[in-house]
Every structure is written in structure tokens, then in C-alpha cells.
Enzyme design. Structure first.
Site, PDB file in Angstrom:
ATOM      1  N   LYS A  13       0.838  -1.213   0.000  1.00  0.00           N
ATOM      2  CA  LYS A  13       0.000   0.000   0.000  1.00  0.00           C
ATOM      3  C   LYS A  13       0.867   1.255   0.000  1.00  0.00           C
ATOM      4  O   LYS A  13       0.678   2.159  -0.802  1.00  0.00           O
ATOM      5  CB  LYS A  13      -0.935   0.013   1.229  1.00  0.00           C
ATOM      6  CG  LYS A  13      -1.862  -1.195   1.315  1.00  0.00           C
ATOM      7  CD  LYS A  13      -2.786  -1.131   2.517  1.00  0.00           C
ATOM      8  CE  LYS A  13      -2.082  -1.187   3.864  1.00  0.00           C
ATOM      9  NZ  LYS A  13      -1.409  -2.464   4.165  1.00  0.00           N
ATOM     10  N   ARG A  88      -9.823   0.350   8.666  1.00  0.00           N
ATOM     11  CA  ARG A  88      -9.308  -0.983   8.964  1.00  0.00           C
ATOM     12  C   ARG A  88     -10.305  -1.815   9.747  1.00  0.00           C
ATOM     13  O   ARG A  88     -10.011  -2.948  10.090  1.00  0.00           O
ATOM     14  CB  ARG A  88      -8.078  -0.800   9.851  1.00  0.00           C
ATOM     15  CG  ARG A  88      -6.776  -1.218   9.224  1.00  0.00           C
ATOM     16  CD  ARG A  88      -5.747  -0.849  10.268  1.00  0.00           C
ATOM     17  NE  ARG A  88      -4.541  -1.549  10.117  1.00  0.00           N
ATOM     18  CZ  ARG A  88      -3.486  -1.088   9.444  1.00  0.00           C
ATOM     19  NH1 ARG A  88      -3.538   0.049   8.813  1.00  0.00           N
ATOM     20  NH2 ARG A  88      -2.379  -1.783   9.415  1.00  0.00           N
ATOM     21  N   ARG A 127      11.884  -5.811   5.086  1.00  0.00           N
ATOM     22  CA  ARG A 127      11.658  -4.376   4.840  1.00  0.00           C
ATOM     23  C   ARG A 127      12.587  -3.540   5.720  1.00  0.00           C
ATOM     24  O   ARG A 127      12.810  -3.849   6.883  1.00  0.00           O
ATOM     25  CB  ARG A 127      10.212  -4.001   5.168  1.00  0.00           C
ATOM     26  CG  ARG A 127      10.014  -2.480   5.122  1.00  0.00           C
ATOM     27  CD  ARG A 127       8.571  -2.087   5.070  1.00  0.00           C
ATOM     28  NE  ARG A 127       7.831  -2.509   6.246  1.00  0.00           N
ATOM     29  CZ  ARG A 127       6.524  -2.307   6.385  1.00  0.00           C
ATOM     30  NH1 ARG A 127       5.835  -1.691   5.443  1.00  0.00           N
ATOM     31  NH2 ARG A 127       5.908  -2.723   7.475  1.00  0.00           N
ATOM     32  N   ARG A 160      11.352  -1.671  11.408  1.00  0.00           N
ATOM     33  CA  ARG A 160      10.242  -1.297  12.296  1.00  0.00           C
ATOM     34  C   ARG A 160      10.073  -2.381  13.350  1.00  0.00           C
ATOM     35  O   ARG A 160      10.093  -3.562  13.026  1.00  0.00           O
ATOM     36  CB  ARG A 160       8.949  -1.176  11.491  1.00  0.00           C
ATOM     37  CG  ARG A 160       8.755   0.196  10.885  1.00  0.00           C
ATOM     38  CD  ARG A 160       7.602   0.302   9.928  1.00  0.00           C
ATOM     39  NE  ARG A 160       6.352  -0.336  10.323  1.00  0.00           N
ATOM     40  CZ  ARG A 160       5.239  -0.326   9.576  1.00  0.00           C
ATOM     41  NH1 ARG A 160       5.240   0.305   8.407  1.00  0.00           N
ATOM     42  NH2 ARG A 160       4.145  -0.927   9.982  1.00  0.00           N
ATOM     43  N   ARG A 171      -0.170  -9.308  13.304  1.00  0.00           N
ATOM     44  CA  ARG A 171      -0.803  -8.291  12.439  1.00  0.00           C
ATOM     45  C   ARG A 171      -1.648  -8.957  11.357  1.00  0.00           C
ATOM     46  O   ARG A 171      -2.721  -8.460  11.004  1.00  0.00           O
ATOM     47  CB  ARG A 171       0.270  -7.394  11.808  1.00  0.00           C
ATOM     48  CG  ARG A 171       0.864  -6.406  12.815  1.00  0.00           C
ATOM     49  CD  ARG A 171       2.178  -5.833  12.348  1.00  0.00           C
ATOM     50  NE  ARG A 171       2.082  -5.066  11.125  1.00  0.00           N
ATOM     51  CZ  ARG A 171       3.118  -4.771  10.333  1.00  0.00           C
ATOM     52  NH1 ARG A 171       4.331  -5.213  10.650  1.00  0.00           N
ATOM     53  NH2 ARG A 171       2.953  -4.055   9.254  1.00  0.00           N
TER      54      ARG A 171
END
Ligand code: AP5
Ligand code: ZN
Length: 214
Positions: A13, A88, A127, A160, A171
């Protein structure tokens, strides 16, 4: 254009939003980025959000909806906006409908980026994010030119805390239980456009453009 990017954590996204907002010339509204900025600045909002974000849980709807209400009321949203990571939950989606009706606005499209869960775990554990400007890299698919350093601003790249594998799995469960029902919510409204998020980044952008008639 008033657009929502929907999809599980790591679907791309943020990556697609960076390209689309330049082309559409609309603000990129990422609730995740807003929470991380507040956490970094140590504000009251950041303090409230931290315990949820670190565990991969959702920040309570009341807090999140209030934040988006303030953001959408700013003048730059009159020409449109791209929402990334909001709504969400069904409650957030219903609140957004009311909010937009009050502003005399309507959504144009919801793009659902589809990716298999196992691919997502790999993407998120590889990431790296720039501490300074928030630019996103991937150690294998999109490595920075020099290791640990942001191509755009030279800032330090970090992982992160919520990208460690155990939190990523949580998640994904939170997504399945609370966010996936939005696919049907927007399909029923006739706004849903699904794209294959497992293709190359540029190919995904091409597919989104085609779905939106850009
Ligand atoms: P948020 O920051 O929104 O995280 P997220 O939805 O989990 O999404 P991500 O940022 O992890 O993934 P992305 O889809 O943007 O993927 P990206 O482009 O980076 O939210 C974080 C937290 O904040 C939440 O857990 C929650 O606590 C809180 N929060 C936020 N909004 C909330 C709300 N509305 N309500 C309540 N709480 C909220 O890509 C991922 C990786 O894959 C990158 O390395 C990238 O380079 C790579 N990649 C991207 N596309 C491709 C491709 N096509 N092929 C190969 N690699 C790719
Ligand atoms: Zn940077």
C-alpha cells in the site's frame, strides 16, 4: 480523486501510494505514518498509540477516527486524497461514510491489493524504512544503493519493531479478523477494484492505473 488502498500488512500500500499521490496530486494519508510520527515526537497521541502499534494490535477506533476526521478537514483534501491503512474496521468504514457525507464528498474507488500471507511475512521481515524520511526498501527486491543508508536523503535505515516475525503474524491475524470484512463492505457498494499484489512493483502500478482508468 478520493481513493482508499486496502490490503494486508506488507501488500505494498505504502509503495504504491508513493507513486499514485504524485500522479494524482493528492495528499497521502497513512494512519500508520501518522502514529509513527506521533510516537517519534513523543506526543500524547504517540503515547496512546505505542502500546498497540508495538504489539501489532489496532489503535482504538475512537482515537483513529478522530485523527482522520481532523486530517480530512484540512484544505488540501478538497482536491481529493489517498487513504492508506484506513479504514481498517467496519466501524471505521462506517464513520468514514458519515464524515464524507458531512463534507459533501464521496469515495471514487477502493483498490484491494491481494498478496498471499507467506509472501507477506517474507516482505515485512526484509523491509527497511528510513528513520528520517520514511522511504521504504526491501533487502532483496529494492535494496538501497549503499547498505543501511537511504537513497533519497542519506538517513539511517531501520527495521520497524512491528516487522519482527512474531508481531507480523499477529498483524496478519488482526487483518483477517478485523479488516478483511471490508472487502465485502466495499464490493457491495460497487467501489471495489482488486489487483494482484504479487507482481513486480511497476506491474502492480500499471494494473491499478488500468482499474482506475488513469
Ligand atoms: P501501517 O503502517 O498502516 O502498517 P500496515 O497496514 O501493516 O502496512 P505496512 O506499512 O506494513 O505495509 P504496506 O502495505 O504499506 O507495504 P509496503 O509498501 O511498505 O500500520 C502500522 C500499525 O499502526 C498497525 O499495526 C496499527 O497498530 C496502527 N494503525 C494504522 N492504521 C490504523 C487504523 N486505521 N486503525 C487502527 N490502528 C491503525 O511494502 C512492504 C515491503 O514489501 C517493502 O519492503 C516493499 O519494498 C516490498 N514490496 C512492496 N511491493 C512489492 C512487490 N510488488 N513485490 C515485491 N516487494 C514489494
Ligand atoms: Zn530517507
Amino acid at each position: 480523486m478520493r481513493l482508499i488502498l486496502l490490503g494486508p500488512p506488507g501488500a505494498g500500500k505504502g509503495t504504491q501510494a508513493q507513486v499514485l499521490v504524485e500522479e494524482l496530486e493528492v495528499p497521502h494519508i497513512s494512519t500508520g505514518d501518522m502514529f509513527r510520527a506521533a510516537m517519534k515526537a513523543g506526543t500524547e497521541l504517540g503515547r496512546q498509540a505505542k502500546s498497540y502499534v508495538d504489539k501489532g494490535e489496532l489503535v482504538p477506533d475512537s482515537v483513529t477516527i478522530g485523527l482522520v476526521r481532523e486530517r480530512l478537514a484540512l484544505p488540501d483534501c478538497r482536491k481529493g486524497f489517498l487513504l492508506d491503512g484506513f479504514p481498517r474496521t467496519v466501524a471505521q468504514a462506517e464513520a468514514l461514510d458519515e464524515l464524507l457525507a458531512g463534507l459533501d464528498m464521496a469515495l471514487d474507488a477502493v483498490v484491494n491489493i491481494q498478496v498471499d500471507p507467506e509472501v507477506l511475512v517474507n516482505r515485512l521481515s526484509n523491509r527497511r524504512t528510513c528513520r528520517n524520511c520514511g522511504a521504504v526498501y526491501h533487502l532483496l527486491h529494492k535494496p538501497p544503493a549503499s547498505p543501511g543508508k537511504c537513497d533519497a536523503c542519506g538517513g539511517e535505515l531501520y527495521q520497524r519493531p512491528d516487522d519482527h516475525e512474531a508481531t507480523v503474524r499477529n498483524r496478519l491475524e488482526v487483518y483477517t479478523a478485523q479488516t478483511r470484512p471490508l472487502i465485502d463492505f466495499y464490493r457491495r457498494k460497487g467501489l471495489l477494484h482488486s489487483v494482484d499484489g504479487e507482481a513486480e512493483v511497476e506491474q502492480v502500478t500499471v494494473e491499478i492505473r488500468r482499474e482506475l482508468g488513469l
